[in-house]
Design a protein around this motif. Structure first.
Motif, PDB file in Angstrom:
ATOM      1  N   ARG A 156      -1.816 -25.356   6.584  1.00 44.27           N
ATOM      2  CA  ARG A 156      -0.663 -25.645   7.433  1.00 44.27           C
ATOM      3  C   ARG A 156      -0.507 -24.566   8.507  1.00 44.27           C
ATOM      4  NH1 ARG A 156      -1.141 -30.275   7.348  1.00 44.27           N
ATOM      5  NH2 ARG A 156       0.172 -30.019   9.142  1.00 44.27           N
ATOM      6  N   LEU A 157      -0.804 -23.320   8.146  1.00 43.38           N
ATOM      7  CA  LEU A 157      -0.723 -22.242   9.132  1.00 43.38           C
ATOM      8  C   LEU A 157      -1.760 -22.434  10.237  1.00 43.38           C
ATOM      9  CD1 LEU A 157      -0.097 -19.169   6.811  1.00 43.38           C
ATOM     10  CD2 LEU A 157       1.544 -20.241   8.379  1.00 43.38           C
ATOM     11  N   GLN A 158      -2.938 -22.912   9.879  1.00 47.38           N
ATOM     12  CA  GLN A 158      -3.962 -23.175  10.895  1.00 47.38           C
ATOM     13  C   GLN A 158      -3.518 -24.304  11.818  1.00 47.38           C
ATOM     14  OE1 GLN A 158      -6.743 -21.315  11.633  1.00 47.38           O
ATOM     15  NE2 GLN A 158      -6.622 -22.604  13.462  1.00 47.38           N
ATOM     16  N   VAL A 159      -2.907 -25.344  11.253  1.00 45.85           N
ATOM     17  CA  VAL A 159      -2.376 -26.438  12.075  1.00 45.85           C
ATOM     18  C   VAL A 159      -1.300 -25.899  13.015  1.00 45.85           C
ATOM     19  CG1 VAL A 159      -1.035 -28.586  11.989  1.00 45.85           C
ATOM     20  CG2 VAL A 159      -2.962 -28.253  10.423  1.00 45.85           C
ATOM     21  N   SER A 160      -0.435 -25.025  12.502  1.00 49.02           N
ATOM     22  CA  SER A 160       0.607 -24.425  13.329  1.00 49.02           C
ATOM     23  C   SER A 160      -0.017 -23.584  14.437  1.00 49.02           C
ATOM     24  CB  SER A 160       1.526 -23.558  12.465  1.00 49.02           C
ATOM     25  OG  SER A 160       2.492 -22.918  13.266  1.00 49.02           O
ATOM     26  N   ARG A 161      -1.019 -22.799  14.087  1.00 44.66           N
ATOM     27  CA  ARG A 161      -1.714 -21.965  15.078  1.00 44.66           C
ATOM     28  C   ARG A 161      -2.309 -22.848  16.185  1.00 44.66           C
ATOM     29  NH1 ARG A 161      -3.570 -16.969  14.374  1.00 44.66           N
ATOM     30  NH2 ARG A 161      -3.451 -17.141  12.110  1.00 44.66           N
ATOM     31  N   ASP A 162      -2.960 -23.944  15.797  1.00 47.73           N
ATOM     32  CA  ASP A 162      -3.554 -24.859  16.774  1.00 47.73           C
ATOM     33  C   ASP A 162      -2.482 -25.466  17.680  1.00 47.73           C
ATOM     34  OD1 ASP A 162      -6.013 -24.315  15.594  1.00 47.73           O
ATOM     35  OD2 ASP A 162      -6.080 -26.210  14.468  1.00 47.73           O
ATOM     36  N   ARG A 163      -1.353 -25.834  17.084  1.00 51.31           N
ATOM     37  CA  ARG A 163      -0.245 -26.417  17.847  1.00 51.31           C
ATOM     38  C   ARG A 163       0.290 -25.391  18.852  1.00 51.31           C
ATOM     39  NH1 ARG A 163       2.329 -28.911  13.509  1.00 51.31           N
ATOM     40  NH2 ARG A 163       3.317 -26.955  12.968  1.00 51.31           N
ATOM     41  N   ILE A 164       0.402 -24.154  18.427  1.00 49.21           N
ATOM     42  CA  ILE A 164       0.913 -23.098  19.303  1.00 49.21           C
ATOM     43  C   ILE A 164      -0.075 -22.820  20.436  1.00 49.21           C
ATOM     44  CG2 ILE A 164       1.470 -20.625  19.401  1.00 49.21           C
ATOM     45  CD1 ILE A 164       2.722 -21.061  16.546  1.00 49.21           C
ATOM     46  N   HIS A 165      -1.367 -22.777  20.130  1.00 49.67           N
ATOM     47  CA  HIS A 165      -2.370 -22.573  21.186  1.00 49.67           C
ATOM     48  C   HIS A 165      -2.304 -23.706  22.213  1.00 49.67           C
ATOM     49  CE1 HIS A 165      -4.406 -18.945  20.003  1.00 49.67           C
ATOM     50  NE2 HIS A 165      -4.567 -19.387  18.765  1.00 49.67           N
ATOM     51  N   ALA A 166      -2.118 -24.930  21.754  1.00 50.08           N
ATOM     52  CA  ALA A 166      -2.000 -26.064  22.679  1.00 50.08           C
ATOM     53  C   ALA A 166      -0.762 -25.907  23.547  1.00 50.08           C
ATOM     54  CB  ALA A 166      -1.954 -27.377  21.901  1.00 50.08           C
ATOM     55  N   ARG A 167       0.333 -25.462  22.945  1.00 47.36           N
ATOM     56  CA  ARG A 167       1.572 -25.268  23.702  1.00 47.36           C
ATOM     57  C   ARG A 167       1.409 -24.144  24.728  1.00 47.36           C
ATOM     58  NH1 ARG A 167       5.317 -27.055  26.526  1.00 47.36           N
ATOM     59  NH2 ARG A 167       7.344 -26.089  26.314  1.00 47.36           N
ATOM     60  N   ILE A 168       0.722 -23.072  24.333  1.00 47.68           N
ATOM     61  CA  ILE A 168       0.459 -21.971  25.265  1.00 47.68           C
ATOM     62  C   ILE A 168      -0.359 -22.469  26.450  1.00 47.68           C
ATOM     63  CG2 ILE A 168      -0.840 -19.807  25.547  1.00 47.68           C
ATOM     64  CD1 ILE A 168       0.088 -19.099  22.649  1.00 47.68           C
ATOM     65  N   ALA A 169      -1.359 -23.297  26.187  1.00 42.22           N
ATOM     66  CA  ALA A 169      -2.187 -23.855  27.266  1.00 42.22           C
ATOM     67  C   ALA A 169      -1.328 -24.698  28.211  1.00 42.22           C
ATOM     68  CB  ALA A 169      -3.334 -24.680  26.692  1.00 42.22           C
ATOM     69  N   GLU A 170      -0.417 -25.489  27.655  1.00 44.10           N
ATOM     70  CA  GLU A 170       0.483 -26.295  28.485  1.00 44.10           C
ATOM     71  C   GLU A 170       1.361 -25.388  29.353  1.00 44.10           C
ATOM     72  OE1 GLU A 170       2.836 -28.769  25.937  1.00 44.10           O
ATOM     73  OE2 GLU A 170       1.093 -29.792  25.111  1.00 44.10           O
ATOM     74  N   LEU A 171       1.890 -24.330  28.761  1.00 51.02           N
ATOM     75  CA  LEU A 171       2.748 -23.409  29.507  1.00 51.02           C
ATOM     76  C   LEU A 171       1.966 -22.670  30.593  1.00 51.02           C
ATOM     77  CD1 LEU A 171       4.882 -22.011  26.555  1.00 51.02           C
ATOM     78  CD2 LEU A 171       5.651 -23.570  28.359  1.00 51.02           C
ATOM     79  N   GLN A 172       0.714 -22.319  30.314  1.00 54.65           N
ATOM     80  CA  GLN A 172      -0.111 -21.679  31.335  1.00 54.65           C
ATOM     81  C   GLN A 172      -0.366 -22.625  32.507  1.00 54.65           C
ATOM     82  OE1 GLN A 172      -3.329 -20.408  28.760  1.00 54.65           O
ATOM     83  NE2 GLN A 172      -2.580 -18.295  28.743  1.00 54.65           N
ATOM     84  N   GLN A 173      -0.547 -23.908  32.209  1.00 53.67           N
ATOM     85  CA  GLN A 173      -0.709 -24.892  33.279  1.00 53.67           C
ATOM     86  C   GLN A 173       0.562 -24.994  34.111  1.00 53.67           C
ATOM     87  OE1 GLN A 173      -1.899 -28.445  31.211  1.00 53.67           O
ATOM     88  NE2 GLN A 173      -4.031 -27.770  30.996  1.00 53.67           N
ATOM     89  N   THR A 174       1.698 -24.950  33.453  1.00 54.88           N
ATOM     90  CA  THR A 174       2.972 -24.994  34.171  1.00 54.88           C
ATOM     91  C   THR A 174       3.121 -23.768  35.061  1.00 54.88           C
ATOM     92  OG1 THR A 174       3.998 -26.272  32.390  1.00 54.88           O
ATOM     93  CG2 THR A 174       5.493 -25.147  33.915  1.00 54.88           C
ATOM     94  N   LEU A 175       2.754 -22.598  34.549  1.00 54.01           N
ATOM     95  CA  LEU A 175       2.799 -21.389  35.376  1.00 54.01           C
ATOM     96  C   LEU A 175       1.884 -21.514  36.592  1.00 54.01           C
ATOM     97  CD1 LEU A 175       2.866 -18.527  32.705  1.00 54.01           C
ATOM     98  CD2 LEU A 175       4.661 -19.103  34.362  1.00 54.01           C
ATOM     99  N   ALA A 176       0.719 -22.074  36.414  1.00 55.75           N
ATOM    100  CA  ALA A 176      -0.207 -22.262  37.538  1.00 55.75           C
ATOM    101  C   ALA A 176       0.402 -23.198  38.578  1.00 55.75           C
ATOM    102  CB  ALA A 176      -1.550 -22.800  37.037  1.00 55.75           C
ATOM    103  N   ARG A 177       1.080 -24.264  38.127  1.00 54.02           N
ATOM    104  CA  ARG A 177       1.728 -25.184  39.071  1.00 54.02           C
ATOM    105  C   ARG A 177       2.854 -24.479  39.831  1.00 54.02           C
ATOM    106  NH1 ARG A 177       0.990 -28.737  34.743  1.00 54.02           N
ATOM    107  NH2 ARG A 177       3.190 -28.626  34.151  1.00 54.02           N
ATOM    108  N   ILE A 178       3.588 -23.610  39.133  1.00 54.53           N
ATOM    109  CA  ILE A 178       4.650 -22.838  39.800  1.00 54.53           C
ATOM    110  C   ILE A 178       4.041 -21.951  40.874  1.00 54.53           C
ATOM    111  CG2 ILE A 178       6.346 -20.974  39.496  1.00 54.53           C
ATOM    112  CD1 ILE A 178       6.944 -22.214  36.714  1.00 54.53           C
ATOM    113  N   ASP A 179       2.957 -21.252  40.525  1.00 56.04           N
ATOM    114  CA  ASP A 179       2.281 -20.382  41.497  1.00 56.04           C
ATOM    115  C   ASP A 179       1.829 -21.179  42.708  1.00 56.04           C
ATOM    116  OD1 ASP A 179       2.657 -18.203  39.810  1.00 56.04           O
ATOM    117  OD2 ASP A 179       0.610 -18.280  38.986  1.00 56.04           O
ATOM    118  N   GLU A 180       1.217 -22.341  42.492  1.00 57.86           N
ATOM    119  CA  GLU A 180       0.747 -23.186  43.594  1.00 57.86           C
ATOM    120  C   GLU A 180       1.909 -23.651  44.465  1.00 57.86           C
ATOM    121  OE1 GLU A 180      -1.471 -26.397  41.840  1.00 57.86           O
ATOM    122  OE2 GLU A 180      -2.906 -25.026  40.898  1.00 57.86           O
TER     123      GLU A 180
END
Length: 142
Positions: free
Chosen positions: A93-117
């Protein structure tokens, strides 16, 4: 029977000690995540120090990114019920949580890139140097 400081707690007292809302504690009890030691003469649910530990453990697991549904599933497979250790299931379950968090971080990084653009494309407008936004059809209207 073990109790908190030698006495039982009502759901309100458990809520005050844990910071968890009463409604949530009632749900945890109804779902079998937290156990009562019975009811008072006035029919209030009563809890002991085991309930404090359970609520704190649930908070720890939630803080690690597990969902309540995942915690409920872990509780259903607790060692006392089937003889198996809970550690490997929790590790999964912790690995699933870790994977979910990494996916969320990737989404947030994309949002930051859109803000920069966006900021790069609209520097003048954001600085108040232009009354009109790029591609605004009202800009050409006098």
């Amino acid at each position: 029977m073990r109790t908190n400081g030698g006495r039982a707690m009502t759901v309100g007292e458990l809520s005050r000690q844990t910071g968890v809302p009463i409604k949530t504690l009632r749900q945890y009890t109804d779902w079998g995540l937290v156990y009562t030691i019975g009811r008072s003469a006035t029919n209030y649910r009563l809890y002991d120090s085991d309930a404090l530990w359970c609520v704190q453990w649930i908070g720890t697991l939630r803080g690690l990114g597990l969902t309540v549904a995942e915690i409920r599933e872990l509780a259903r497979t607790f060692p006392e019920r089937n003889g198996g250790p809970i550690g490997p299931r929790l590790a999964e379950r912790l690995q699933v949580s870790r994977d979910r968090i990494h996916a969320r971080i990737a989404e947030l990084q994309q949002t930051l890139a859109r803000i920069d653009e966006f900021e790069a494309a609209h520097q003048a407008e954001l600085a108040g140097e232009s009354r009109c936004w790029a591609d605004d059809p009202r800009c050409g209207v006098a």
